[in-house]
Scaffold this motif. Sequence first.
Motif, PDB file in Angstrom:
ATOM      1  N   PHE A 142       0.875  -1.284  -0.217  1.00  0.00           N
ATOM      2  CA  PHE A 142       0.104   0.061   0.007  1.00  0.00           C
ATOM      3  C   PHE A 142       0.811   1.285   0.021  1.00  0.00           C
ATOM      4  N   GLY A 143       2.331   1.288   0.006  1.00  0.00           N
ATOM      5  CA  GLY A 143       3.144   2.377   0.221  1.00  0.00           C
ATOM      6  C   GLY A 143       4.453   2.036  -0.124  1.00  0.00           C
ATOM      7  N   ILE A 144       5.165   3.005  -0.810  1.00  0.00           N
ATOM      8  CA  ILE A 144       6.396   3.075  -1.106  1.00  0.00           C
ATOM      9  C   ILE A 144       7.137   3.790  -0.289  1.00  0.00           C
ATOM     10  N   SER A 145       8.271   3.223   0.541  1.00  0.00           N
ATOM     11  CA  SER A 145       8.708   4.310   1.644  1.00  0.00           C
ATOM     12  C   SER A 145       9.711   5.259   0.787  1.00  0.00           C
ATOM     13  N   THR A 146       9.541   6.447   1.407  1.00  0.00           N
ATOM     14  CA  THR A 146      10.182   7.662   0.818  1.00  0.00           C
ATOM     15  C   THR A 146      11.681   7.549   1.363  1.00  0.00           C
ATOM     16  N   GLY A 147      12.139   6.786   1.969  1.00  0.00           N
ATOM     17  CA  GLY A 147      13.233   6.542   2.586  1.00  0.00           C
ATOM     18  C   GLY A 147      13.220   5.916   3.996  1.00  0.00           C
ATOM     19  N   GLN A 148      14.384   5.649   4.599  1.00  0.00           N
ATOM     20  CA  GLN A 148      14.247   4.854   5.737  1.00  0.00           C
ATOM     21  C   GLN A 148      15.210   5.509   6.881  1.00  0.00           C
ATOM     22  N   ASN A 149      14.777   5.437   8.187  1.00  0.00           N
ATOM     23  CA  ASN A 149      15.683   5.914   9.283  1.00  0.00           C
ATOM     24  C   ASN A 149      15.805   5.140  10.453  1.00  0.00           C
ATOM     25  N   ALA A 150      16.782   5.427  11.540  1.00  0.00           N
ATOM     26  CA  ALA A 150      16.715   4.513  12.641  1.00  0.00           C
ATOM     27  C   ALA A 150      16.562   5.581  13.767  1.00  0.00           C
ATOM     28  N   TYR A 151      16.129   5.224  14.744  1.00  0.00           N
ATOM     29  CA  TYR A 151      15.911   6.171  15.975  1.00  0.00           C
ATOM     30  C   TYR A 151      17.133   5.648  17.038  1.00  0.00           C
ATOM     31  N   THR A 152      17.774   6.881  16.972  1.00  0.00           N
ATOM     32  CA  THR A 152      19.135   6.826  17.838  1.00  0.00           C
ATOM     33  C   THR A 152      19.473   7.876  18.828  1.00  0.00           C
ATOM     34  N   VAL A 153      20.489   7.647  19.836  1.00  0.00           N
ATOM     35  CA  VAL A 153      20.830   8.877  20.448  1.00  0.00           C
ATOM     36  C   VAL A 153      21.802   9.844  19.656  1.00  0.00           C
ATOM     37  N   VAL A 154      21.593  11.255  20.058  1.00  0.00           N
ATOM     38  CA  VAL A 154      22.354  12.233  19.564  1.00  0.00           C
ATOM     39  C   VAL A 154      22.895  12.951  20.792  1.00  0.00           C
ATOM     40  N   GLY A 179      21.006  16.730  10.467  1.00  0.00           N
ATOM     41  CA  GLY A 179      21.377  18.175   9.609  1.00  0.00           C
ATOM     42  C   GLY A 179      20.530  19.210  10.435  1.00  0.00           C
ATOM     43  N   SER A 180      19.465  19.134  10.724  1.00  0.00           N
ATOM     44  CA  SER A 180      18.394  20.144  11.253  1.00  0.00           C
ATOM     45  C   SER A 180      18.800  20.356  12.818  1.00  0.00           C
ATOM     46  N   LEU A 181      19.529  19.321  13.573  1.00  0.00           N
ATOM     47  CA  LEU A 181      19.770  19.648  14.880  1.00  0.00           C
ATOM     48  C   LEU A 181      21.013  20.148  14.906  1.00  0.00           C
ATOM     49  N   GLU A 182      21.935  20.120  14.024  1.00  0.00           N
ATOM     50  CA  GLU A 182      23.149  20.871  14.032  1.00  0.00           C
ATOM     51  C   GLU A 182      22.979  22.206  13.589  1.00  0.00           C
ATOM     52  N   GLY A 183      22.033  22.567  12.496  1.00  0.00           N
ATOM     53  CA  GLY A 183      21.714  23.794  12.117  1.00  0.00           C
ATOM     54  C   GLY A 183      21.140  24.446  13.396  1.00  0.00           C
ATOM     55  N   THR A 184      20.151  24.015  14.114  1.00  0.00           N
ATOM     56  CA  THR A 184      19.540  24.603  15.110  1.00  0.00           C
ATOM     57  C   THR A 184      20.442  24.874  16.359  1.00  0.00           C
ATOM     58  N   SER A 185      21.234  24.076  16.754  1.00  0.00           N
ATOM     59  CA  SER A 185      22.062  24.104  17.652  1.00  0.00           C
ATOM     60  C   SER A 185      23.177  25.038  17.596  1.00  0.00           C
ATOM     61  N   GLY A 186      23.725  24.597  16.299  1.00  0.00           N
ATOM     62  CA  GLY A 186      24.893  25.590  15.941  1.00  0.00           C
ATOM     63  C   GLY A 186      26.314  24.648  16.314  1.00  0.00           C
ATOM     64  N   SER A 187      26.166  23.587  16.946  1.00  0.00           N
ATOM     65  CA  SER A 187      26.982  22.537  17.445  1.00  0.00           C
ATOM     66  C   SER A 187      27.280  21.475  16.526  1.00  0.00           C
ATOM     67  N   ASP A 188      28.261  21.088  16.778  1.00  0.00           N
ATOM     68  CA  ASP A 188      28.841  19.551  15.905  1.00  0.00           C
ATOM     69  C   ASP A 188      28.291  18.508  17.005  1.00  0.00           C
ATOM     70  N   LEU A 189      27.481  17.536  16.428  1.00  0.00           N
ATOM     71  CA  LEU A 189      26.799  16.538  17.000  1.00  0.00           C
ATOM     72  C   LEU A 189      27.262  15.339  16.831  1.00  0.00           C
ATOM     73  N   VAL A 190      27.032  14.260  17.297  1.00  0.00           N
ATOM     74  CA  VAL A 190      27.328  12.866  17.078  1.00  0.00           C
ATOM     75  C   VAL A 190      26.335  12.058  17.269  1.00  0.00           C
ATOM     76  N   GLN A 191      25.968  10.971  16.258  1.00  0.00           N
ATOM     77  CA  GLN A 191      24.835  10.060  16.454  1.00  0.00           C
ATOM     78  C   GLN A 191      25.465   8.812  16.991  1.00  0.00           C
ATOM     79  N   LEU A 192      24.806   8.214  17.972  1.00  0.00           N
ATOM     80  CA  LEU A 192      25.385   6.952  18.724  1.00  0.00           C
ATOM     81  C   LEU A 192      24.095   5.916  18.588  1.00  0.00           C
ATOM     82  N   ARG A 193      24.308   4.651  18.569  1.00  0.00           N
ATOM     83  CA  ARG A 193      23.476   3.656  18.728  1.00  0.00           C
ATOM     84  C   ARG A 193      23.010   3.543  20.090  1.00  0.00           C
ATOM     85  N   PRO A 194      21.683   3.201  20.261  1.00  0.00           N
ATOM     86  CA  PRO A 194      20.997   3.169  21.584  1.00  0.00           C
ATOM     87  C   PRO A 194      21.906   2.101  22.471  1.00  0.00           C
TER      88      PRO A 194
END
Length: 430
Positions: free
Chosen positions: A139-151, A278-293
């Motif tokens: 019923f739907g074609i994914s527009t793209g995929q994500n994962a929910y992670t710690v930043v 990208g949105s998080l870095e643009g809003t915070s003005g900080s360099d951020l790191v993504q982490l696995r849960p």
Amino acid sequence: MGVLSRRGVLGAMAGLTGLGLVGCGRSGTAGPGGRPVRFAWWGNDYLNRQTQAVIDLFTSRHPDIPVAPEPGEWGSYWDKLATMTAANDAPDVINMDQKYIAEYGERGALMNLREAAGLELSTIDEQALAAGSYTDQLFGISTGQNAYTVVANPRLFADAGLDLPDDETWTWDDYREAATKIGKDSGGKIIGTAYGINEAYLIIWLRQRGEQLYTADGGLGYRPETLIDFFAELYGLMDAGAGPAAERYVEEADASLEQSAFGTNRAAMTWYWTNQLGSLEGTSGSDLVQLRPPSRTGRAADNGLYYKPSMFWSLSARTERRDQAITFLNFLINDPDAAKTLLVDRGAPINRATRPAVEQALRPVDLESLRFLDGLAGEIKDAPPVPPVGSSDVQNVLKRYVSDVFFTRLSPEQAADQFTTEVQGMLDAG
């Protein structure tokens, strides 16, 4: 007469379909191709401009197929779509969310895309296709995929004298200890971690224990004691000072990214989808790191992560411009130039044929996020079942019970029991 709810409107669809009532449709600028293909989506100003750009690209190549854009905002999009669908006046091409795939699909509102002649699916990730399937229909074609992670914000870790955790070995105890130290060392000025409570957070927690929020046949897939532990662990985080207290939790839940503790550099960790780095870095003005849960065992393979479709493109089952709508959808999912226009704001590419074009056009921060997502592939074994009919409001129900536990209106045991009873009732009502 009160306003009819979205579920009530959807419930009326079966009757309208059975009576054979056909809406007169909407008028639009027809152009040389007759009535335009109506294309509805939700988004902000940036996504609206991006989506209009891909429409313009399509119509420049297909001047005989005009497209009428119908952008909306998330809050009102679903009520409007439900009303139009019940009136047999749905858009031809529909931006769909996984919460509603089952509801709209089961009621006959969405086309089975496996039967859409001319739609090319051979280069699309099979797991992504499964995520848009229900009752063996696509019923739907994914527009793209994500994962929910710690930043994480490395500067705030450094200010507390801490190294960033090793996300391939850290545990929930490590997570709580780091967040607690950051909060206490700052005198409460910095939050160790924002909670990021949603269905994905709960699903990850359950998957780490070999359980699921939903079963493949549309039931609930967890043991009561596991859900009790979930609420108790969250309360323990708050009680230890690792995360915001109850009042601040409520404020954070309603805050925009620009107003949030993490967005204003007042939280060291948060939970977000990978495509939002990208949105998080643009809003915070900080360099951020993504982490696995964090995991229970200290093994990345046990962290419960899964690939989630950001959203979907679907087609109305009752479209009067079937061939034209399929042509447009085929362009959205398979054309390299369309992929370069849409980039990764609706998730990482799931089409191996268009991915190279996307990578060449990405900003460094988005490419970093894409590489992070790629690195999870060896750890992700499967995906949770598609949310069943009746589950679309479960996320709000979950947040309400977390709030009740934080304010000590309910114990973890009471919250787990009442949450299960309420959600089961929603699924039974369908």
